[in-house]
Design an enzyme around this catalytic site. Structure first.
Site, PDB file in Angstrom:
ATOM      1  N   GLU A  37       0.826  -1.112   0.046  1.00 51.45           N
ATOM      2  CA  GLU A  37      -0.026  -0.026   0.001  1.00 51.45           C
ATOM      3  C   GLU A  37       0.907   1.270  -0.095  1.00 51.45           C
ATOM      4  O   GLU A  37       1.835   1.368   0.872  1.00 51.45           O
ATOM      5  CB  GLU A  37      -0.894  -0.094   1.101  1.00 51.45           C
ATOM      6  N   ASP A  48      -5.044   8.771   9.967  1.00 52.33           N
ATOM      7  CA  ASP A  48      -3.773   8.011  10.292  1.00 52.33           C
ATOM      8  C   ASP A  48      -3.465   8.538  11.583  1.00 52.33           C
ATOM      9  O   ASP A  48      -3.807   9.716  11.927  1.00 52.33           O
ATOM     10  CB  ASP A  48      -2.747   8.313   9.287  1.00 52.33           C
TER      11      ASP A  48
END
Length: 240
Positions: A37, A48
């Protein structure tokens, strides 16, 4: 391309901490991972955790310019970004993903904040010979998760916590098992806080995930290919 089952994937933010280090990391991780990824650096990495967030801010290049520095495809590679940055440019993201050899583009915020763009996203992926991928969480309505199967996604990604790199709660096995029942034979990837080798990997796979992905725990190893390789090998010990 398909994701190997059981599989182990790696997440890295494009051009962090530099273009050179990133390219070396991609080369190394392609040899020890079943899929990659690649994070598209953004100014607002809202889903995140603190470690990955810093990699977005510290990447040498930003946005799509960052992912264009490499050609991927030695293993299945998924670009990962935020659809809010590309609301009117999803076709451009898909075009670039195709050009660099990626298999899909994963937008974690698509189903949570931009569900109205779902069909446009799927069309953009298919227009450039890519397959859709979807990010869900334990809070995603079960009916919506089941409905995603009809789009024949490359995989469905289950975020195990609200942000990456945060310690997992005790009920993760239940969450994985519940989503597994909803997605038929679609590949189910679990991520976010996979950082305790190899016991955590084994737990998540045994609960029903087809693959796991690690990101936060790799950040401090990107400059050291040996450390990176050894860590991934240790994680792989948790796979059946």
């Amino acid at each position: 391309m398909v994701i190997r089952k059981p599989g182990l994937g790696a997440y890295v933010t494009a051009t962090y901490p530099s273009k050179e280090t990133f390219l070396n990391a991609v080369k190394c991780l392609s040899n020890v991972s079943d899929f990659l990824e690649i994070g598209i650096p953004t100014q607002n990495p809202k889903y995140d955790g603190p470690v990955i967030r810093k990699t977005h801010f510290a990447s040498e290049l930003k946005g799509l310019d960052a992912v264009k520095v490499a050609r991927y495809g030695d293993v299945p590679t998924i670009l990962m970004g935020y659809v809010e940055d590309y609301v009117s440019n999803m076709e451009l993201v898909a075009e670039i993903a195709n050009e660099v050899g990626a298999s899909s583009v994963l937008f974690p915020d698509l189903l949570f904040e931009h569900i109205d763009l779902l069909e446009s996203y799927v069309d953009a992926m298919r227009n450039y010979s890519l397959r859709p991928t979807f990010f869900v969480s334990s809070n995603t309505p079960h009916r919506l998760i089941s409905m995603l199967v009809k789009y024949e996604p490359l995989f469905i990604y289950l975020g195990l916590y609200a942000a990456t790199g945060i310690k997992l709660p005790l009920y993760i096995e239940r969450n994985v098992r519940e989503v597994r029942k909803l997605v038929d034979d679609v590949t189910l990837i679990a991520g976010f806080a996979i950082n305790t080798p190899p016991e955590m990997v084994r737990l998540v796979i045994n609960a029903g995930a087809d693959a796991v992905v690690v990101g936060t725990a790799l950040v401090d190893k990107l400059n050291d290919q040996r450390a990176c390789t050894e860590f991934m090998a240790k994680l792989r010990g948790g796979l059946p």
